[in-house]
Write a protein that holds these residues in place. Structure first.
Motif, mmCIF file in Angstrom:
data_model
loop_
_atom_site.group_PDB
_atom_site.id
_atom_site.type_symbol
_atom_site.label_atom_id
_atom_site.label_comp_id
_atom_site.label_asym_id
_atom_site.label_seq_id
_atom_site.Cartn_x
_atom_site.Cartn_y
_atom_site.Cartn_z
ATOM 1 N N ARG A 143 73.334 -2.414 27.052
ATOM 2 C CA ARG A 143 72.489 -3.739 26.646
ATOM 3 C C ARG A 143 71.613 -3.579 27.965
ATOM 4 O O ARG A 143 70.322 -3.892 27.789
ATOM 5 C CB ARG A 143 73.677 -5.041 26.889
ATOM 6 C CG ARG A 143 74.249 -5.276 25.835
ATOM 7 C CD ARG A 143 74.351 -6.638 25.400
ATOM 8 N NE ARG A 143 74.930 -7.517 26.442
ATOM 9 C CZ ARG A 143 76.362 -7.946 26.646
ATOM 10 N NH1 ARG A 143 77.148 -7.275 26.070
ATOM 11 N NH2 ARG A 143 76.271 -8.726 27.591
ATOM 12 N N LEU A 144 72.082 -3.340 29.189
ATOM 13 C CA LEU A 144 70.932 -3.000 30.424
ATOM 14 C C LEU A 144 69.950 -1.856 29.830
ATOM 15 O O LEU A 144 68.539 -2.006 30.213
ATOM 16 C CB LEU A 144 71.760 -2.473 31.659
ATOM 17 C CG LEU A 144 70.623 -2.910 32.883
ATOM 18 C CD1 LEU A 144 70.191 -4.073 33.188
ATOM 19 C CD2 LEU A 144 71.563 -2.120 34.033
ATOM 20 N N GLY A 145 70.292 -1.012 29.429
ATOM 21 C CA GLY A 145 69.380 0.198 28.672
ATOM 22 C C GLY A 145 68.559 -0.595 27.845
ATOM 23 O O GLY A 145 67.198 -0.013 27.769
ATOM 24 N N ILE A 146 68.821 -1.238 26.798
ATOM 25 C CA ILE A 146 68.031 -1.952 25.700
ATOM 26 C C ILE A 146 67.037 -3.051 26.620
ATOM 27 O O ILE A 146 65.719 -2.873 26.393
ATOM 28 C CB ILE A 146 68.659 -2.848 24.986
ATOM 29 C CG1 ILE A 146 69.738 -1.764 24.025
ATOM 30 C CG2 ILE A 146 68.021 -3.459 24.067
ATOM 31 C CD1 ILE A 146 70.746 -2.394 23.285
ATOM 32 N N GLY A 170 78.602 -7.506 19.845
ATOM 33 C CA GLY A 170 77.210 -6.725 20.601
ATOM 34 C C GLY A 170 76.443 -6.000 19.458
ATOM 35 O O GLY A 170 75.485 -6.146 19.577
ATOM 36 N N ILE A 171 77.104 -5.257 18.603
ATOM 37 C CA ILE A 171 76.476 -4.643 17.545
ATOM 38 C C ILE A 171 75.645 -5.744 16.748
ATOM 39 O O ILE A 171 74.615 -5.587 16.330
ATOM 40 C CB ILE A 171 77.506 -3.976 16.745
ATOM 41 C CG1 ILE A 171 78.114 -2.729 17.514
ATOM 42 C CG2 ILE A 171 76.882 -3.247 15.453
ATOM 43 C CD1 ILE A 171 79.404 -1.825 16.613
ATOM 44 N N ARG A 172 76.325 -6.707 16.320
ATOM 45 C CA ARG A 172 75.904 -7.512 15.377
ATOM 46 C C ARG A 172 74.273 -8.110 16.447
ATOM 47 O O ARG A 172 73.259 -8.145 15.712
ATOM 48 C CB ARG A 172 76.628 -8.920 15.040
ATOM 49 C CG ARG A 172 76.056 -9.768 14.281
ATOM 50 C CD ARG A 172 76.544 -11.113 14.330
ATOM 51 N NE ARG A 172 76.648 -11.762 15.640
ATOM 52 C CZ ARG A 172 77.682 -12.170 16.315
ATOM 53 N NH1 ARG A 172 78.691 -12.745 15.652
ATOM 54 N NH2 ARG A 172 77.604 -12.956 17.513
ATOM 55 N N ASP A 173 74.368 -8.426 17.558
ATOM 56 C CA ASP A 173 73.373 -8.827 18.548
ATOM 57 C C ASP A 173 72.401 -8.011 18.507
ATOM 58 O O ASP A 173 71.095 -8.351 18.305
ATOM 59 C CB ASP A 173 73.924 -9.202 19.789
ATOM 60 C CG ASP A 173 74.777 -10.280 20.027
ATOM 61 O OD1 ASP A 173 74.752 -11.086 18.868
ATOM 62 O OD2 ASP A 173 75.582 -10.738 20.744
ATOM 63 N N VAL A 174 72.900 -6.599 18.710
ATOM 64 C CA VAL A 174 71.632 -5.673 18.944
ATOM 65 C C VAL A 174 70.969 -5.394 17.598
ATOM 66 O O VAL A 174 69.818 -5.301 17.484
ATOM 67 C CB VAL A 174 72.412 -4.366 19.104
ATOM 68 C CG1 VAL A 174 71.285 -2.969 19.127
ATOM 69 C CG2 VAL A 174 72.823 -4.393 20.882
ATOM 70 N N ARG A 175 71.628 -5.499 16.540
ATOM 71 C CA ARG A 175 71.167 -5.381 15.015
ATOM 72 C C ARG A 175 70.195 -6.597 14.743
ATOM 73 O O ARG A 175 69.183 -6.292 14.345
ATOM 74 C CB ARG A 175 72.397 -5.593 13.999
ATOM 75 C CG ARG A 175 72.034 -5.067 12.497
ATOM 76 C CD ARG A 175 72.909 -5.364 11.440
ATOM 77 N NE ARG A 175 74.170 -4.676 11.888
ATOM 78 C CZ ARG A 175 75.384 -5.169 11.874
ATOM 79 N NH1 ARG A 175 75.541 -6.483 11.313
ATOM 80 N NH2 ARG A 175 76.470 -4.856 11.909
#
Lengths: 304, 351
Positions: A143-146, A170-175
């Motif tokens: 998440r820090l990388g994003i 987390g996957i859902r949030d990133v999506r």
């Protein structure tokens, strides 16, 4: 103006004592502006090398590379301020806090510190911003990388496996984040992932890599249509009679839940007409399209 | 295969692209990165603690010459002269002394209190700024150079081990510029370290002189010589800092750089001194010493020659390694190692 262009790009890695390995082989790839572009391919197909070439980390042996309409690497410095990237594992100082790492990067480009707080909030890391990076979980590191990739408010976001290490939430949030970024019209997201479902859910277009080449590229629907199965699923009241009519006309028919599956249908209208002529009226006719997974597997399967 | 995919609205205006940040911003980020590193803070804190410890130790080892202590010292000096005279008399009375050799030649001249200084008989001795000033500046220069080498090595080594230097290229793809900023900051940090150390030394020595010093006046050329030694110490510190960074950047690992340094100094230089003494002028340690010492370093090595009769004789050849020559040589070595690291970083693929 395409966001990404690669024409006839070739890259061979040579190492002393090892046979040369061709990572990119006459690669042609064009990604237009805006939306989410999925970048698929099996391990070793050249996805990460492509992203490294775009970022000027790897020098191609031949070919032309352009990023936001500027040649790479010659004019990369002119556009790098508009390009955010996360390549494989996030690379940060383990002894610095998440906030400190982002502030250092922001200082490099003269980005105000307030932007650091914004992206920390975006990736939900504000509560852990003062913790050292080495204490972060894999998902937090990702998440820090994003967050680092978003710092520049980029026009082009290059994300290499951004969901690595993330839990389902987390996957859902990133999506959702990627979908949101891609839908604003001004940001192009090049999303490299091995998670086909992820690509299928968020990507507007897709490119499929195999052995250093782009073997399929275009809007998702178009790529899938190119791999159409020719099957149609039908629902009629009299299944047995309909099966007999279709079989007599030369169609291959197999039972399916709540209906029949008719194979090798070039023109679905022919099925409708044939059954109507015999007094069977369709309640439903659905062309069976290929999903991305089967398309991907079919395209990237090694030759028999 | 080439397929264009354009999902954007055709009327949407495209925002302008932004270039990489300015060099000044890169420099500022590098300074921030250097100062924020825990290891560097700990090393500098340890150096300050070591310095304070050395001051406390010096205060316990020296003592001011009070009238009482000076009187005791004079008494000890007179006792020493008397003892010396007694030994000399025994020597002169020795029947084994050859008649043709004078007493002064055989037993040495008679010693008087005028030949000695009462300060030398103080126990504990008094600190002498005049005697220790330049030597201290040289020692401080060598210590700050060692510290600068370590800081230079870990500064860039930490970036290679965490690979954060690769992430930095997402922000500034001009690699020579990235490395140039690091070199500038490391050079500035080394100079600041060297200057602070060289300022701290006269301040400390002045304090010692005031508290436990001998009170003797300073010679006329004291300050120019001290300033010259301090300047050479700062230059040595600068070169060591850049060499540490350059070597680490070349091998891309702090441990490997320190290992190479250890093997070079402990093994290679020893081997050269033993097996190839003629190569001594090319050794980094000798050049560092020649740069630090006033007047350079005198090196001697055995040379086989022939005497007037044509017989082989072994003589000692002396070679003076000057400070300027040593400075230029160390500068060239540092430039070569650093330059090679920058060129490789700029040209090779980064993963």
């Amino acid at each position: 103006m395409p966001a990404v262009e690669l024409h006839a790009v070739t890259k061979t890695y040579t190492r002393l004592g090892r046979p040369p390995r061709r990572a990119l082989d006459d690669l042609h790839l064009v990604v237009g502006t805006g939306g989410v572009h999925g970048f698929l391919g099996p391990n070793g197909s050249g996805k990460t090398t492509t992203i490294r070439v775009l970022l000027g980390l790897v020098r191609p042996d031949a070919g032309e590379v352009r990023l936001l309409d500027r040649p790479v690497p010659a004019e990369l410095p002119q556009v790098i301020g508009s390009v955010g990237a996360l390549v494989e594992t996030p690379l940060f100082f383990p002894g610095f806090s998440g906030r400190q790492n982002l502030q250092l990067l922001a200082a490099t480009a003269g980005i105000p510190r307030s932007r650091v707080e914004e992206v920390l909030k975006t990736v939900d890391l504000r509560n852990r911003a003062t913790d050292r990076f080495r204490g972060y979980s894999l998902g937090m590191k990702q998440r820090l990388g994003i967050a680092a990739a978003l710092l520049k408010s980029p026009r082009l976001l290059l994300l290499d496996e951004p969901s690595n290490g993330l839990d389902p939430a987390g996957i859902r949030d990133v999506r959702e984040l990627i979908r949101r970024l891609g839908s604003d019209g001004s940001t192009t997201v090049l999303l490299s992932s091995h998670l086909l479902a992820e690509i299928e859910q968020v990507a507007d277009s897709v490119s499929i890599m195999a052995q250093g080449r782009c073997i399929a590229s275009g809007p998702v629907a178009e790529v899938l249509a190119g791999r159409s199965t020719g099957d149609v699923r039908i629902r009629v009241p009299a299944l047995a009679e309909a099966t007999a009519v279709l079989t007599a006309a030369g169609f291959a028919v197999t039972p399916a839940p709540d209906g029949l599956l008719v194979h090798g249908v070039a023109d679905p209208g022919a099925v409708t007409r044939l059954l109507a002529e015999h007094g069977h009226y369709l309640e439903e006719l659905t062309p069976v399209s290929a999903d991305l997974e089967s398309t991907f597997l079919a395209l990237t399967a090694p030759p028999a | 295969m080439s397929t264009a995919v354009d999902t954007a609205s055709p009327t949407a205006p495209e925002p302008p692209t932004r270039p990489a940040g300015r060099f000044s911003e890169l420099l500022r980020a590098e300074v921030h990165r250097l100062l924020a590193r825990s290891f560097i803070r700990v090393v500098l804190a340890l150096a300050v603690l070591g310095w304070l410890g050395a001051v406390v130790l010096a205060l316990t080892q020296f003592s001011s010459p009070t009238p009482e202590r000076l009187a005791e010292a004079r008494t000890a000096m007179q006792q020493s002269v008397a003892l010396s005279e007694r030994f000399r008399q025994d020597c002169l009375d020795d029947p084994a002394r050859p008649a043709e050799i004078s007493g002064d030649d055989w037993c040495g001249p008679a010693q008087t209190v005028a030949d000695l200084r009462a300060a030398d008989f103080l126990d504990p001795p008094a600190f002498s700024l005049a005697a220790a000033g330049v030597e201290g500046a040289i020692a401080v220069g060598v210590l700050s150079a060692m510290l600068a080498f370590l800081l230079g090595a870990t500064f860039v080594g930490a970036e290679w081990s965490s690979r954060s230097i690769v992430a930095q290229l997402f922000w500034e793809p001009r690699r020579a510029r990235v490395m140039g900023a690091k070199l500038l900051v490391a050079a500035a940090a080394s100079v600041v370290l060297g200057v602070l150390a060289q300022l701290a030394w006269p301040a400390t020595a002045g304090l010692l002189q005031a508290l436990v010093g001998d009170g003797a006046p300073l010679p006329d050329d004291f300050w120019p010589e001290l300033a010259a030694a301090a300047g050479r110490g700062v230059l040595l510190t600068l070169l060591a800092g850049l060499l540490g960074l350059g070597l680490t950047n070349l091998v891309r690992n702090t441990g490997a750089a320190l290992g190479i340094g250890f093997v070079y100094f402990a093994v290679l230089e020893t081997a050269v001194n033993v097996l190839r003494p003629a190569w001594q002028p090319w050794l980094l340690t000798n050049n560092a010493a020649a740069l630090a010492l006033p007047g350079g370093l005198e090196l001697s090595r055995p040379v086989e020659t022939v005497d007037a009769a044509g017989r082989p004789v072994l003589e000692s050849a002396v070679y003076v390694l000057g400070s300027v020559q040593a400075g230029v040589y160390l500068g060239l070595v540092t430039a070569a190692i650093t330059g090679l690291g920058v060129v490789l970083f700029a040209r090779r693929d980064v993963h």
